[in-house]
Design a protein around this motif. Structure first.
Motif, PDB file in Angstrom:
ATOM      1  N   LYS A   2       1.570  11.912 -10.096  1.00  0.00           N
ATOM      2  CA  LYS A   2       0.439  11.645  -9.195  1.00  0.00           C
ATOM      3  C   LYS A   2       0.934  11.358  -7.781  1.00  0.00           C
ATOM      4  O   LYS A   2       1.933  10.674  -7.596  1.00  0.00           O
ATOM      5  N   LYS A   3       0.219  11.914  -6.782  1.00  0.00           N
ATOM      6  CA  LYS A   3       0.572  11.669  -5.375  1.00  0.00           C
ATOM      7  C   LYS A   3       0.433  10.176  -5.071  1.00  0.00           C
ATOM      8  O   LYS A   3      -0.505   9.538  -5.518  1.00  0.00           O
ATOM      9  N   GLN A   4       1.383   9.668  -4.302  1.00  0.00           N
ATOM     10  CA  GLN A   4       1.315   8.250  -3.942  1.00  0.00           C
ATOM     11  C   GLN A   4       0.234   8.045  -2.877  1.00  0.00           C
ATOM     12  O   GLN A   4       0.238   8.695  -1.840  1.00  0.00           O
ATOM     13  N   LEU A   5      -0.684   7.156  -3.171  1.00  0.00           N
ATOM     14  CA  LEU A   5      -1.794   6.878  -2.258  1.00  0.00           C
ATOM     15  C   LEU A   5      -1.305   6.140  -1.022  1.00  0.00           C
ATOM     16  O   LEU A   5      -0.501   5.218  -1.117  1.00  0.00           O
ATOM     17  N   GLN A   6      -1.785   6.563   0.138  1.00  0.00           N
ATOM     18  CA  GLN A   6      -1.408   5.918   1.392  1.00  0.00           C
ATOM     19  C   GLN A   6      -2.671   5.629   2.206  1.00  0.00           C
ATOM     20  O   GLN A   6      -3.369   6.543   2.618  1.00  0.00           O
ATOM     21  N   VAL A   7      -2.942   4.345   2.402  1.00  0.00           N
ATOM     22  CA  VAL A   7      -4.139   3.900   3.116  1.00  0.00           C
ATOM     23  C   VAL A   7      -3.694   3.184   4.385  1.00  0.00           C
ATOM     24  O   VAL A   7      -2.735   2.413   4.364  1.00  0.00           O
ATOM     25  N   LEU A  82       0.799   1.524  -4.493  1.00  0.00           N
ATOM     26  CA  LEU A  82      -0.059   2.095  -3.469  1.00  0.00           C
ATOM     27  C   LEU A  82       0.416   1.585  -2.122  1.00  0.00           C
ATOM     28  O   LEU A  82       0.665   0.392  -1.970  1.00  0.00           O
ATOM     29  N   LEU A  83       0.537   2.471  -1.166  1.00  0.00           N
ATOM     30  CA  LEU A  83       1.007   2.084   0.164  1.00  0.00           C
ATOM     31  C   LEU A  83      -0.167   1.680   1.040  1.00  0.00           C
ATOM     32  O   LEU A  83      -1.096   2.474   1.243  1.00  0.00           O
ATOM     33  N   VAL A  84      -0.156   0.445   1.536  1.00  0.00           N
ATOM     34  CA  VAL A  84      -1.182  -0.023   2.468  1.00  0.00           C
ATOM     35  C   VAL A  84      -0.467  -0.270   3.790  1.00  0.00           C
ATOM     36  O   VAL A  84       0.392  -1.148   3.888  1.00  0.00           O
ATOM     37  N   ILE A 189      -8.946   1.795  -3.076  1.00  0.00           N
ATOM     38  CA  ILE A 189      -7.817   1.946  -3.991  1.00  0.00           C
ATOM     39  C   ILE A 189      -8.299   2.362  -5.386  1.00  0.00           C
ATOM     40  O   ILE A 189      -7.772   3.297  -5.980  1.00  0.00           O
ATOM     41  N   ASN A 190      -9.349   1.711  -5.877  1.00  0.00           N
ATOM     42  CA  ASN A 190      -9.874   2.060  -7.201  1.00  0.00           C
ATOM     43  C   ASN A 190     -10.404   3.494  -7.241  1.00  0.00           C
ATOM     44  O   ASN A 190     -10.162   4.218  -8.190  1.00  0.00           O
ATOM     45  N   ARG A 191     -11.098   3.886  -6.195  1.00  0.00           N
ATOM     46  CA  ARG A 191     -11.658   5.242  -6.134  1.00  0.00           C
ATOM     47  C   ARG A 191     -10.549   6.293  -6.168  1.00  0.00           C
ATOM     48  O   ARG A 191     -10.624   7.260  -6.914  1.00  0.00           O
ATOM     49  N   TYR A 192      -9.511   6.099  -5.361  1.00  0.00           N
ATOM     50  CA  TYR A 192      -8.464   7.123  -5.260  1.00  0.00           C
ATOM     51  C   TYR A 192      -7.458   7.007  -6.398  1.00  0.00           C
ATOM     52  O   TYR A 192      -6.836   7.989  -6.770  1.00  0.00           O
ATOM     53  N   HIS A 193      -7.295   5.814  -6.929  1.00  0.00           N
ATOM     54  CA  HIS A 193      -6.309   5.633  -7.984  1.00  0.00           C
ATOM     55  C   HIS A 193      -6.780   6.257  -9.297  1.00  0.00           C
ATOM     56  O   HIS A 193      -5.969   6.665 -10.111  1.00  0.00           O
ATOM     57  N   ARG A 194      -8.096   6.314  -9.463  1.00  0.00           N
ATOM     58  CA  ARG A 194      -8.646   6.904 -10.694  1.00  0.00           C
ATOM     59  C   ARG A 194      -8.522   8.425 -10.656  1.00  0.00           C
ATOM     60  O   ARG A 194      -8.383   9.061 -11.674  1.00  0.00           O
ATOM     61  N   SER A 195      -8.627   9.008  -9.460  1.00  0.00           N
ATOM     62  CA  SER A 195      -8.645  10.471  -9.365  1.00  0.00           C
ATOM     63  C   SER A 195      -7.279  11.077  -9.566  1.00  0.00           C
ATOM     64  O   SER A 195      -6.268  10.458  -9.453  1.00  0.00           O
TER      65      SER A 195
END
Length: 195
Positions: A2-7, A82-84, A189-195
């Motif tokens: 999974k791609k690492q989320l970056q916000v 997750l990167l914040v 985070i929840n929205r993107y982490h689930r996808s």
């Protein structure tokens, strides 16, 4: 994999971003990695602010590169988190003394390339935008209320071009604003982490 989320969490000076990030780190410390703000690191490390356009350009180019490098370091160190990001690579555009095209030419990038680095943007409006006090616990922040409002407007114009832009407006209650900001970060985070 999974791609690492970056916000990116950004906004005008005195918006509560740093307070929200501190609380958020305590709340979800094991799930996220907070990338520190490049400008704060640079200015607290002995570089002084300047009104000289040439110096300002050099400072903003340094912040731009440092921000991106800090993000890459955190990606490698915390691949499962997750990167914040405390501000993002486009923040420097609000402080740039020239045009937008000058900025991208000088940093050797494009708006589209930079905005695509982030999956979502959470914007904390400066308290100065509604006439509230913006005194800060950050010793390198020294903007007047008037400057804070101008920076807030510039930053909003830049970041609102992101397709997943979330606005945390100034509230009568700073605590309520921070709570709303933290909930927004959590929802993103929840929205993107689930996808």
């Amino acid at each position: 994999m999974k791609k690492q989320l970056q916000v990116v969490v950004t906004g005008g000076p005195g918006g509560g971003k740093t307070t929200a990030l501190d609380l958020f780190r305590r709340e979800l410390g094991h799930k996220i990695a907070v990338v520190p703000e490049a400008a704060t690191l640079l200015f607290s490390g002995g570089i002084t602010r300047s009104d000289n356009d040439q110096t300002l350009r050099m400072i903003q180019k340094t912040i731009f590169q440092l921000q991106k490098n800090l993000e890459e370091i955190h990606k490698k160190q915390f691949p499962d988190r997750l990167l914040v990001c405390d501000r993002g690579s486009l923040d420097g555009l609000a402080y740039w003394p020239g045009t937008e095209s000058d900025f991208f030419k000088d940093v050797n990038s494009t708006f589209d390339h930079e905005i695509a680095r982030y999956d979502a943007v959470i914007f904390f409006e400066s308290a100065a935008a509604t006439g509230h006090d913006i005194s800060s616990n950050n010793p390198v922040r020294n903007e007047s209320s008037e400057q804070a409002v101008q920076l807030d407007e510039k930053l909003q114009k830049i970041w609102s071009r992101h397709p997943h832009f979330y606005f945390v407006g100034t509230s009568e209650s700073f605590v309520r604003k921070i709570m709303f900001g933290i909930m927004t970060i959590e929802n993103v985070i929840n929205r993107y982490h689930r996808s």
